[in-house]
Design an enzyme around this catalytic site. Structure first.
Site, mmCIF file in Angstrom:
data_model
loop_
_atom_site.group_PDB
_atom_site.id
_atom_site.type_symbol
_atom_site.label_atom_id
_atom_site.label_comp_id
_atom_site.label_asym_id
_atom_site.label_seq_id
_atom_site.Cartn_x
_atom_site.Cartn_y
_atom_site.Cartn_z
ATOM 1 C CE LYS A 134 -0.358 -0.121 5.046
ATOM 2 N NZ LYS A 134 -1.130 0.244 6.204
ATOM 3 N NE ARG A 194 -6.372 0.074 11.395
ATOM 4 C CZ ARG A 194 -5.163 0.061 10.838
ATOM 5 N NH1 ARG A 194 -4.447 1.177 10.770
ATOM 6 N NH2 ARG A 194 -4.637 -1.048 10.344
ATOM 7 C CG HIS A 249 -3.346 -4.662 11.917
ATOM 8 N ND1 HIS A 249 -2.174 -5.180 11.388
ATOM 9 C CD2 HIS A 249 -3.132 -3.322 12.037
ATOM 10 C CE1 HIS A 249 -1.309 -4.200 11.191
ATOM 11 N NE2 HIS A 249 -1.859 -3.068 11.583
ATOM 12 N NE ARG A 269 -2.403 -7.925 7.544
ATOM 13 C CZ ARG A 269 -2.798 -8.437 8.697
ATOM 14 N NH1 ARG A 269 -3.220 -9.684 8.783
ATOM 15 N NH2 ARG A 269 -2.791 -7.694 9.796
ATOM 16 C CE1 TYR A 307 10.545 33.278 -0.111
ATOM 17 C CE2 TYR A 307 10.835 30.892 -0.047
ATOM 18 C CZ TYR A 307 10.493 32.046 -0.731
ATOM 19 O OH TYR A 307 10.110 31.972 -2.043
ATOM 20 C CB CYS A 366 12.402 27.217 -0.269
ATOM 21 S SG CYS A 366 13.766 28.268 0.234
ATOM 22 C CG ASP A 397 10.276 24.753 -5.606
ATOM 23 O OD1 ASP A 397 9.398 23.881 -5.531
ATOM 24 O OD2 ASP A 397 10.033 25.948 -5.831
#
Ligand SMILES: Cc1ncc(COP(=O)(O)O)c(C=O)c1O
Length: 358
Positions: free
Chosen positions: A38, A132, A162, A216, A257, A303, A305
Site C-alpha cells: 500500500k 479500528r 491486526h 502481512r 525566507y 523552501c 523547492d
C-alpha cells in the site's frame, strides 16, 4: 527509470527488498508472506517493487484501497490482491470483476449481498483489540460468517486480524492473539488463509503461533521496523540530491525566507534543489545531510523547492548529497521530526523520481 533533470532522486534497492523478504522468511518457518505494498509500496514505487518480487515468484499482495488495487491490476493480471481497507458495497462488482480479494469488516458492506452477480473472494476481518476495522463481538462474527457462507457468490478465502502493539507492548499483543485464537475456534470452518502478524510480530513471535498460515509484511521489507533488534534488515531507500549553487557569505549575510540564518563568519553554503514540496518538510531544519561520508548541517528555512546547507571548500556540485538512507539513517530523520520511520519514506512526494537498482 524516470528522467532526472535536477539531480534529485530516490535510489531504491530492489535486491535489498527481496533480501529482507528472505530474512524475515527465516523467522516464520514455513508460513507465507503477503508483501504489503500500500501507499506506493511505502514510497518505493509499487509497480517496480511488485514487478521485481513477482520475478521471484511472489504473487499475493496487500494494498489498502480499491484505487491501489486497480493501479496494480492494470500492470499485473495474474497476481492476487487483498484490499485491506473498506470497500463499499456499491464497488463490489468492480472488485469482483477485477478479481480482487476484499476485506469484510462491517455489516454495511454486505447490505443487498443477494444482488451480487459475480463471485467475490473475501477475507473476514476480526477486531481483536485495536478498535479500528473488523467485527468484535462473538455474535456479530458468527452472524457475518453465516451470511457470507450462505451466499453462493462469496468465496471466503481467509480471516485475519491486526496487532496494535507488537512492537511495544507484549501483553496487549498476547491479549489480541488469544482473542483471535478464540474466534478461530468458534467458527466451524477451515480457512485457506489465516493471518495476523505485521513486521514486528512476524520477526519476534510468529514461530510460536501454530494456527496462522500467512503474515502481512510491510515496513520490514523496506529495511525498517520500530524494534531496535532488527539490524539484520538492509536499507532500501536513499534520498539523494546535489549542490546546485554555491554561495560565499560574509559576516552578517542572511539566508533564505525570513532571513532566519545569519553568517557569523565568512562561510560557504550550498543550495540544494529539493524542498518541502518534495516531502522534505520544513521541520528538517537544523538536521544534517551526508556528503562524502561526512555530516553537513541544514541551515535556514527550507523552501518549497530548495534548501540550504553549510559546506566547505571540499564540496563540489558533483558530489552526492544524501539526505537519508546512508550515514543519516531514516530512523534519525524520524527522531528529528518526532515521528516514525514509516512516515519518512511515505512522505516523499511524486516529484522525486526514482532510480532502481536490482
Ligand atoms: C492491516 C495491516 N496489515 C499489515 C500491515 C503491515 O504492517 P508493517 O508495516 O508494520 O509490517 C499494515 C500496516 O500498517 C496494516 O495496516
Amino acid at each position: 527509470m524516470n528522467s532526472i533533470y535536477r539531480n534529485t532522486y530516490s535510489e531504491i534497492n530492489l535486491k535489498n527488498i527481496y533480501k529482507n523478504y528472505l530474512s524475515v522468511k527465516k523467522c516464520i518457518n514455513t508460513k507465507n508472506i503477503i508483501p504489503v505494498v500500500k501507499a506506493n509500496a511505502y514510497g518505493h514505487g509499487v509497480i517496480d517493487v511488485v514487478r521485481y518480487l513477482l520475478s521471484k515468484n511472489i504473487d499475493y499482495y496487500a494494498v489498502s484501497t480499491l484505487e491501489e488495487a486497480i493501479e496494480l491490476r492494470k500492470e499485473f493480471d495474474k497476481i492476487d490482491i487483498l484490499v485491506m481497507g473498506i470497500v463499499q458495497r456499491k464497488y463490489f462488482e468492480i472488485a469482483a470483476k477485477s478479481n480482487f480479494v476484499i476485506t469484510i469488516s462491517n455489516f454495511d458492506q454486505i447490505a443487498d449481498l443477494a444482488l451480487l452477480k459475480t463471485t467475490l473472494k473475501v477475507h473476514l476481518k476480526v477486531d481483536s483489540g485495536m478498535n479500528r476495522l473488523g467485527f468484535k463481538k462473538d455474535k456479530d462474527i458468527l452472524n457475518i460468517f453465516d451470511i457470507l457462507s450462505s451466499n453462493s457468490m462469496i468465496i471466503i478465502e481467509g480471516i485475519y486480524t491486526h496487532f496494535s502493539t507488537a512492537d511495544n507492548n507484549y501483553d496487549y499483543y498476547k491479549y489480541q492473539l488469544r482473542r483471535f485464537e478464540q474466534v478461530l475456534k468458534m467458527i466451524p470452518y477451515n480457512f485457506d488463509m489465516v493471518h495476523a502478524s505485521n513486521s514486528s510480530s512476524s520477526i519476534k513471535y510468529e514461530q510460536e503461533i501454530p494456527f496462522t498460515t500467512h503474515v502481512r509484511l510491510g515496513i520490514s521489507l523496506y529495511g525498517l521496523t520500530l524494534d531496535s533488534d532488527t539490524k539484520f534488515l538492509e536499507n532500501t531507500y536513499k534520498l539523494i540530491t546535489h549542490v546546485s549553487e554555491i554561495k560565499h557569505l560574509d559576516i552578517g549575510d542572511k539566508v533564505g525566507y525570513g532571513a532566519t540564518y545569519t553568517a557569523k563568519q565568512k562561510e560557504i553554503i550550498g543550495v540544494l534543489p529539493i524542498g518541502y514540496a518534495d516531502g522534505f518538510i520544513r521541520k528538517n531544519r537544523d538536521g544534517d545531510v551526508e556528503i562524502n561520508g561526512k555530516r553537513y548541517q541544514i541551515i535556514g528555512t527550507i523552501c518549497m523547492d530548495q534548501m540550504f546547507i553549510k559546506i566547505d571548500d571540499n564540496i563540489s556540485k558533483k558530489d552526492d548529497v544524501i539526505l537519508f538512507g546512508g550515514l543519516i539513517s531514516i530512523d534519525e530523520v524520524a527522531t528529528r521530526l518526532d515521528t516514525i520511520n514509516y512516515e519518512i519514506i511515505c512522505q516523499i512526494t511524486y516529484r522525486v523520481p526514482k532510480i532502481y537498482s536490482k
